[in-house]
Structures are given as structure tokens and as C-alpha cells.
Design an enzyme around this catalytic site. Structure first.
Site, short mmCIF file in Angstrom:
data_model
loop_
_atom_site.label_atom_id
_atom_site.label_comp_id
_atom_site.label_asym_id
_atom_site.label_seq_id
_atom_site.Cartn_x
_atom_site.Cartn_y
_atom_site.Cartn_z
N LYS A 37 46.87 38.86 45.68
CA LYS A 37 47.41 38.81 44.31
C LYS A 37 48.19 40.06 43.92
O LYS A 37 49.14 39.96 43.16
CB LYS A 37 46.28 38.54 43.31
CG LYS A 37 45.30 39.68 43.16
CD LYS A 37 44.12 39.29 42.28
CE LYS A 37 43.19 40.47 42.15
NZ LYS A 37 41.86 40.12 41.67
N ARG A 132 32.37 40.08 33.76
CA ARG A 132 33.54 39.19 33.78
C ARG A 132 32.99 37.79 34.05
O ARG A 132 32.17 37.31 33.28
CB ARG A 132 34.58 39.66 34.80
CG ARG A 132 35.98 39.12 34.50
CD ARG A 132 37.04 39.63 35.44
NE ARG A 132 36.89 39.13 36.80
CZ ARG A 132 37.69 39.46 37.81
NH1 ARG A 132 38.68 40.30 37.63
NH2 ARG A 132 37.49 38.96 39.01
C1 LIG Z 1 41.06 40.75 42.54
C2 LIG Z 1 39.81 40.20 43.05
C3 LIG Z 1 39.34 40.60 44.31
C4 LIG Z 1 40.04 41.65 45.14
O1 LIG Z 1 39.88 42.91 44.54
P1 LIG Z 1 40.43 44.26 45.21
O2 LIG Z 1 39.84 45.33 44.39
O3 LIG Z 1 41.91 44.18 45.11
O4 LIG Z 1 39.95 44.29 46.61
C5 LIG Z 1 38.18 40.01 44.78
N1 LIG Z 1 37.53 39.07 44.06
C6 LIG Z 1 37.94 38.66 42.85
C7 LIG Z 1 37.16 37.64 42.12
C8 LIG Z 1 39.09 39.21 42.31
O5 LIG Z 1 39.50 38.80 41.10
#
Ligand SMILES: *Cc1c(COP(=O)(O)O)cnc(C)c1O
Length: 367
Positions: A37, A132
Site C-alpha cells: 500500500k 483500530r
Molecule cells: C499497513 C498495514 C500493515 C503493514 O504495515 P507496515 O508498518 O507498513 O509494515 C499490516 N497490516 C495491516 C492491517 C495494515 O493496515
């Protein structure tokens, strides 16, 4: 001439990082979901993750996952933002797995998956305090798991997971990982079979892994940030983890062009109001200094703290939407109009740069 500003993507550095991170996880019996992402779903990054041994490609946006599939990614796709009701029918067509935290959504998912004629895999989220997504009580996640297992024949309960170190800044400690394992065991006992997946978090969950205290039940991490940013942020700068120093922080480099160099006062002249963003800024008077105006701005990267100039002695002074002002008084190298200044980019700058239509993405060392 190369169109500027440019974001150079060095796939050799990127694959070095992905291989290293996946290797760390593999040693601990953990598979990696490669999260794309932060690159706005750059399909070539998904292909890098696949070639480096990730077991899923993950994103928070369906469009990005669809693009990865179109680009030839064969791995199962994982939707990591709990989905909207309005995107379920699209989601079951595009993805194989999703994170879930609402009974209403799970019921609607059953309908969407049945209509699509394909079983969809879910990971139920446990909120262990970061606040969250996720079920907040162990009994609740057990009840929902039993319901999915027994009532929803087009929804397969693949596992449970958690997310930490995000909106609530909660550290993924040994205690949190043990708690997740305990909840997973309670679910397994209730459904009478083992879960395939216990998903222990994101980049920040590498901390218990580095410390050798990761609960052995955790067998998936969803890794984005550290693969792209390396030691430039978080694990190094906030948590002091030297382990990440072997990673590259030059997977993505921003190149911006100089459009003016002048010597000017450092304190504005006149009666001060607010800046272009309506903020009252503070200006330090350092006398007259040489500075360079660059044709890149906050519309492209967001905040000046999130870009790091690769020019000895240079410092980012301020920026508007479309301009960045560098103090170059102390630079040995003299900049001229037309010269290029390179920047390393932090997470939120990378997020914006890859989404900006003004930025030309140039990929090197693709394979
Ligand atoms: C963005 C996200 C990740 C990845 O997080 P990083 O800190 O970029 O490794 C993993 N799990 C969820 C649910 C996320 O929203």
C-alpha cells in the site's frame, strides 16, 4: 530530457530488503504477507515480493490488488483494511483472503461469496489495545469464530490476527504476542481444529522477533514499511534497532530540479501573518544565506520532515505546495539552475509521491 520531478525505484535494493526481511521471518517459522500500500500498489513491487518468497500480497485497497493480479502476481491476495459492505462483491472476485472485524460484514460476505461461487478466507482481527480494527474481547472473537465455522459455508475461517503500533502506538511486546496466541488457542479449542494462520502484526512486530521472544504460534507477519524504507525510520530511529542497518534506505530516491539560486535573508521582511497553509510559522534569523528553490513541493511529498536531502551541508528550510527551499550556504558543491538534488524519502512521503500525478516513476534494475 527526463521528466522531473522523478522518483527512482531501485528494484535491486528493494529485493535485497525483501529477501533479508523474509529470511528473518522464515528462521522464526513465519511467512510474510508482502504489503504494497505505501507504494500505491506498484505492481513491480508486488512481483519483487513474490520472487523473494512472500506467501501473500496484501494491500488496503482493492484497486491495488487487482493491478497486482493483472501484472501477473500468482500469490493469494489479502485485503488488509477491513472491507466496506459496498465493496464485498468486488472483493470476493479480486481477493482470496481478508481481515474481518464485524459480524454484519461476515454475514454479507457469505452472500457475496456464495454469489461468486467461491469460498473466501478470513482472518478475524483481535484488538489487543491499539484501538483500530478488531474484536475487543476474547469471548467475542471465540463466538464469532464458531459462528463462521458452523454457519457460513462460503466463508472459511483461516485464522486470527492483530495489528499494533498503529493509531494507538502500542508496542508489539512479548505479552501482546502471547495474548494473541492465547486467543488463537481458545478459538482452536472451540472449533475443534487448528487455525492455519496466526497473524502477529506489521513491521513493528519484528521487534519481538529480533528479541527472540516471538510466540511460536505466530506464523504470519504483514510487512510493508521496513522493506521500502529500511533503517530510515521507525525501527531504527524510534526503537534504535540496529538489525535493520543491513537494509537499504535507497529503494526510492526523489530527484528534484533547481529553478532558482539566490542569496536572501533568512527572516521574512514585513509584517507577518500566516503561511500558504494558514499556519503561523517561526523563522530564525541567520542573516543572508545562499539558497536553492526546487520544483517539487508539499503537494508531492507532504511534509518537509519526510524528505532527506542527499547533498552535504544542505538543509530543507521551508516549502509551499509546489516549491521547496534548500539552505545551501554550507554546501561545498555550488548548485546552479538545472541541477538535480536527490532525497531519501520516509514512509508518508513515499505514500504521497507514488500517488502524485506530477511525479514520474522511473524503475531501475527490474530483473
Ligand atoms: C499497513 C498495514 C500493515 C503493514 O504495515 P507496515 O508498518 O507498513 O509494515 C499490516 N497490516 C495491516 C492491517 C495494515 O493496515
Amino acid at each position: 530530457m527526463r521528466k522531473r520531478p522523478t522518483l527512482i525505484v531501485d528494484h535491486k535494493n528493494l529485493r535485497h530488503n525483501m529477501n533479508t526481511v523474509i529470511g528473518w521471518c522464515r528462521e522464526a517459522g513465519i511467512d510474510v504477507a508482502g504489503v504494497i500500500k505505501v507504494t500505491t500498489g506498484l505492481a513491480s513491487a508486488a512481483l519483487d515480493y513474490e520472487s523473494c518468497g512472500a506467501k501473500w500480497i496484501a494491500s488496503s485497497r482493492l484497486e491495488q490488488l487487482a493491478r497486482a493480479r493483472e501484472a501477473g502476481v500468482k500469490l493469494p491476495l489479502l485485503m488488509i483494511r477491513v472491507p466496506m459492505l459496498s465493496e464485498l462483491s468486488e472483493m470476493v472476485k479480486i481477493c482470496d483472503y481478508s481481515l474481518q472485524s464485524s459480524l454484519d460484514t461476515l454475514k454479507a460476505l457469505q452472500e457475496a461469496a456464495a454469489e461468486n461461487g467461491k469460498v473466501h478466507n478470513v482472518i478475524l482481527m483481535a484488538d489487543l489495545g491499539d484501538l483500530r480494527e478488531g474484536f475487543f474481547e476474547k469471548e467475542e472473537i471465540v463466538d464469532i469464530a464458531v459462528y463462521v465455522e458452523n454457519e457460513l459455508d462460503f466463508v472459511h475461517l483461516a485464522g486470527i490476527g492483530t495489528n499494533l503500533g498503529c493509531v494507538g502506538s502500542v508496542k508489539p511486546t512479548k505479552e501482546k504476542m502471547d495474548m494473541l496466541a492465547d486467543w488463537a488457542e481458545a478459538v482452536e479449542e472451540a472449533i475443534g481444529r487448528p487455525l492455519e494462520i496466526v497473524s502477529g502484526g506489521a513491521t513493528s512486530s519484528l521487534i519481538p522477533l529480533f528479541d527472540g521472544v516471538m510466540n511460536p504460534k505466530v506464523n504470519m507477519l504483514r510487512i510493508g514499511a521496513v522493506s521500502y524504507i529500511g533503517p530510515l525510520e521507525d525501527l531504527r530511529t524510534c526503537y534504535g534497532r540496529e538489525e535493520v542497518d543491513v537494509l537499504s534506505d535507497e529503494c526510492f530516491v526523489l530527484e528534484a530540479e533547481v529553478i532558482e539560486t539566490n542569496t536572501k535573508p533568512t527572516h521574512p521582511i514585513g509584517e507577518l501573518g500566516v503561511d500558504a497553509f494558514g499556519k503561523k510559522a517561526v523563522y530564525v534569523d541567520r542573516g543572508r544565506r545562499r539558497r536553492a528553490l526546487l520544483a517539487v513541493g508539499r503537494a508531492d511529498y507532504g511534509d518537509i520532515d519526510d524528505i532527506v536531502p542527499q547533498l552535504e551541508g544542505a538543509e530543507v528550510m521551508m516549502a509551499s505546495g509546489d516549491h521547496t527551499i534548500l539552505d545551501i550556504e554550507d554546501c561545498r558543491e555550488q548548485l546552479r539552475v538545472g541541477d538535480i538534488v536527490r532525497f531519501k524519502v520516509k514512509y508518508s512521503a513515499l505514500l504521497r509521491l507514488t500517488a502524485s500525478e506530477n511525479i514520474t516513476i522511473e524503475e531501475i534494475n527490474r530483473q
